[in-house]
Design a protein around this motif. Structure first.
Motif, PDB file in Angstrom:
ATOM      1  N   ALA A   1      75.472 -15.703  50.072  1.00  0.00           N
ATOM      2  CA  ALA A   1      74.853 -14.620  50.843  1.00  0.00           C
ATOM      3  C   ALA A   1      75.932 -13.579  51.125  1.00  0.00           C
ATOM      4  N   VAL A   2      75.626 -12.334  50.815  1.00  0.00           N
ATOM      5  CA  VAL A   2      76.565 -11.240  51.061  1.00  0.00           C
ATOM      6  C   VAL A   2      76.068 -10.435  52.256  1.00  0.00           C
ATOM      7  N   LEU A   3      76.898 -10.359  53.297  1.00  0.00           N
ATOM      8  CA  LEU A   3      76.580  -9.558  54.480  1.00  0.00           C
ATOM      9  C   LEU A   3      77.105  -8.157  54.247  1.00  0.00           C
ATOM     10  N   VAL A   4      76.198  -7.182  54.272  1.00  0.00           N
ATOM     11  CA  VAL A   4      76.566  -5.802  53.971  1.00  0.00           C
ATOM     12  C   VAL A   4      76.361  -4.956  55.231  1.00  0.00           C
ATOM     13  N   PRO A   5      77.403  -4.242  55.661  1.00  0.00           N
ATOM     14  CA  PRO A   5      77.337  -3.500  56.919  1.00  0.00           C
ATOM     15  C   PRO A   5      76.510  -2.218  56.833  1.00  0.00           C
ATOM     16  N   GLY A   6      76.365  -1.617  57.986  1.00  0.00           N
ATOM     17  CA  GLY A   6      75.798  -0.274  58.061  1.00  0.00           C
ATOM     18  C   GLY A   6      76.938   0.738  57.997  1.00  0.00           C
ATOM     19  N   ARG A   7      76.633   1.979  58.255  1.00  0.00           N
ATOM     20  CA  ARG A   7      77.674   3.018  58.222  1.00  0.00           C
ATOM     21  C   ARG A   7      78.727   2.756  59.293  1.00  0.00           C
ATOM     22  N   GLY A   8      78.312   2.446  60.482  1.00  0.00           N
ATOM     23  CA  GLY A   8      79.254   2.191  61.577  1.00  0.00           C
ATOM     24  C   GLY A   8      79.033   0.839  62.216  1.00  0.00           C
ATOM     25  N   TYR A   9      78.528  -0.105  61.443  1.00  0.00           N
ATOM     26  CA  TYR A   9      78.180  -1.432  61.968  1.00  0.00           C
ATOM     27  C   TYR A   9      78.781  -2.490  61.047  1.00  0.00           C
ATOM     28  N   PRO A  10      79.978  -3.014  61.392  1.00  0.00           N
ATOM     29  CA  PRO A  10      80.678  -3.936  60.495  1.00  0.00           C
ATOM     30  C   PRO A  10      80.012  -5.315  60.423  1.00  0.00           C
ATOM     31  N   PRO A  11      80.409  -6.120  59.444  1.00  0.00           N
ATOM     32  CA  PRO A  11      79.799  -7.441  59.288  1.00  0.00           C
ATOM     33  C   PRO A  11      80.065  -8.391  60.450  1.00  0.00           C
ATOM     34  N   MET A  12      81.037  -8.084  61.300  1.00  0.00           N
ATOM     35  CA  MET A  12      81.308  -8.952  62.451  1.00  0.00           C
ATOM     36  C   MET A  12      80.581  -8.476  63.706  1.00  0.00           C
ATOM     37  N   ALA A  13      79.783  -7.407  63.603  1.00  0.00           N
ATOM     38  CA  ALA A  13      78.978  -6.967  64.744  1.00  0.00           C
ATOM     39  C   ALA A  13      77.845  -7.984  64.939  1.00  0.00           C
ATOM     40  N   PRO A  14      77.279  -8.050  66.133  1.00  0.00           N
ATOM     41  CA  PRO A  14      76.392  -9.165  66.492  1.00  0.00           C
ATOM     42  C   PRO A  14      75.250  -9.492  65.522  1.00  0.00           C
ATOM     43  N   LEU A  15      74.473  -8.516  65.108  1.00  0.00           N
ATOM     44  CA  LEU A  15      73.334  -8.840  64.246  1.00  0.00           C
ATOM     45  C   LEU A  15      73.779  -9.506  62.949  1.00  0.00           C
ATOM     46  N   LEU A  16      74.796  -8.965  62.307  1.00  0.00           N
ATOM     47  CA  LEU A  16      75.272  -9.543  61.052  1.00  0.00           C
ATOM     48  C   LEU A  16      76.072 -10.818  61.281  1.00  0.00           C
ATOM     49  N   PHE A  17      76.860 -10.864  62.335  1.00  0.00           N
ATOM     50  CA  PHE A  17      77.647 -12.057  62.627  1.00  0.00           C
ATOM     51  C   PHE A  17      76.728 -13.267  62.794  1.00  0.00           C
ATOM     52  N   PHE A  18      75.705 -13.134  63.634  1.00  0.00           N
ATOM     53  CA  PHE A  18      74.823 -14.269  63.883  1.00  0.00           C
ATOM     54  C   PHE A  18      73.905 -14.556  62.694  1.00  0.00           C
ATOM     55  N   THR A  19      73.558 -13.532  61.941  1.00  0.00           N
ATOM     56  CA  THR A  19      72.818 -13.761  60.700  1.00  0.00           C
ATOM     57  C   THR A  19      73.682 -14.590  59.753  1.00  0.00           C
ATOM     58  N   GLY A  20      74.966 -14.264  59.679  1.00  0.00           N
ATOM     59  CA  GLY A  20      75.889 -15.029  58.848  1.00  0.00           C
ATOM     60  C   GLY A  20      75.995 -16.482  59.289  1.00  0.00           C
ATOM     61  N   LEU A  21      76.042 -16.717  60.595  1.00  0.00           N
ATOM     62  CA  LEU A  21      76.097 -18.094  61.087  1.00  0.00           C
ATOM     63  C   LEU A  21      74.819 -18.855  60.738  1.00  0.00           C
ATOM     64  N   ALA A  22      73.673 -18.178  60.839  1.00  0.00           N
ATOM     65  CA  ALA A  22      72.410 -18.834  60.464  1.00  0.00           C
ATOM     66  C   ALA A  22      72.411 -19.178  58.972  1.00  0.00           C
ATOM     67  N   LEU A  23      72.873 -18.260  58.153  1.00  0.00           N
ATOM     68  CA  LEU A  23      72.952 -18.518  56.711  1.00  0.00           C
ATOM     69  C   LEU A  23      73.876 -19.698  56.420  1.00  0.00           C
ATOM     70  N   LEU A  24      75.017 -19.724  57.066  1.00  0.00           N
ATOM     71  CA  LEU A  24      75.979 -20.813  56.898  1.00  0.00           C
ATOM     72  C   LEU A  24      75.343 -22.144  57.289  1.00  0.00           C
ATOM     73  N   GLN A  25      74.650 -22.140  58.408  1.00  0.00           N
ATOM     74  CA  GLN A  25      73.981 -23.347  58.892  1.00  0.00           C
ATOM     75  C   GLN A  25      72.921 -23.837  57.901  1.00  0.00           C
ATOM     76  N   HIS A  26      72.311 -22.908  57.170  1.00  0.00           N
ATOM     77  CA  HIS A  26      71.288 -23.266  56.189  1.00  0.00           C
ATOM     78  C   HIS A  26      71.874 -23.542  54.803  1.00  0.00           C
ATOM     79  N   GLY A  27      73.188 -23.636  54.723  1.00  0.00           N
ATOM     80  CA  GLY A  27      73.825 -24.063  53.490  1.00  0.00           C
ATOM     81  C   GLY A  27      74.289 -22.971  52.551  1.00  0.00           C
ATOM     82  N   TRP A  28      74.253 -21.722  52.993  1.00  0.00           N
ATOM     83  CA  TRP A  28      74.700 -20.619  52.151  1.00  0.00           C
ATOM     84  C   TRP A  28      76.192 -20.384  52.330  1.00  0.00           C
ATOM     85  N   ARG A  29      76.887 -20.085  51.250  1.00  0.00           N
ATOM     86  CA  ARG A  29      78.244 -19.543  51.322  1.00  0.00           C
ATOM     87  C   ARG A  29      78.053 -18.108  51.827  1.00  0.00           C
TER      88      ARG A  29
END
Length: 192
Positions: A21-49
């Motif tokens: 799973a590739v987390l892609v930011p917005g213009r001023g919203y990096p991948p470690m900002a809350p929506l993407l950060f927690f989406t990444g944790l959910a993906l990780l929990q579901h077995g995605w790299r």
């Protein structure tokens, strides 16, 4: 599963990954900002790299140049083999045509539903998709979102939230909304 640190850009699940799973930011919203950060944790929990893609978008010259730039960035970030998924915020949704061409499952956080090409690409993608937006976001169109909803495209609309999925003047409600988004992501991942 280890909780990622702020300097990490790639995270492996505890088991063989189901894909990348590739987390892609917005213009001023990096991948470690809350929506993407927690989406990444959910993906990780579901077995995605999980791969965080970082970028520094150029100044907007034209829609065509911006679309081409986003496409090149996302195309270069996708794995060369194996299952892939895109989770993108705002500007990242300009990669929806690429996702449709490759039939990639996608999570679109605050998608640019005011852009006909983005809407057409989301419509054309037969892979599972999740769209999340707020009714106070000028780039979200509730009528368009309702039209996009179908068995393969889940739409989650949260009343009163802006483009950051926040409620100005009410930080608690904004935080609660982020929990709603994570629940929606988690439930969607259970189904795909």
């Amino acid at each position: 599963m280890k909780v990622p640190g702020v300097f990490a850009t790639s995270f492996e699940p505890d088991r063989d990954p189901v894909g990348t799973a590739v987390l892609v930011p917005g213009r001023g919203y990096p991948p470690m900002a809350p929506l993407l950060f927690f989406t990444g944790l959910a993906l990780l929990q579901h077995g995605w790299r999980v791969e965080h893609h970082w970028w520094d978008p150029p100044a907007h010259e034209s829609d065509e140049k911006t679309v081409a730039w986003v496409r090149a960035e996302v195309e270069g970030a996708l794995p060369t083999s194996g299952p892939a998924l895109i989770a993108g915020k705002s500007l990242a949704t300009l990669a929806a045509p690429l996702a449709a061409e490759r039939e990639l499952p996608s999570i679109w956080l605050t998608p640019l539903l005011d852009m006909p090409d983005v809407v057409a690409a989301i419509t054309a993608n037969p892979a599972p998709q999740l769209l999340v937006g707020g009714t106070a976001d000028d780039l979200w169109d509730s009528a368009v979102a309702r039209d996009l909803a179908r068995p393969t495209c889940r739409v989650v609309e949260i009343p009163g939230l802006d483009h950051g999925m926040l409620l100005p003047g009410d930080v608690v409600r904004g935080t609660e909304a982020h929990v709603e988004v994570v629940r929606a992501v988690d439930a969607w991942l259970d189904r795909i």
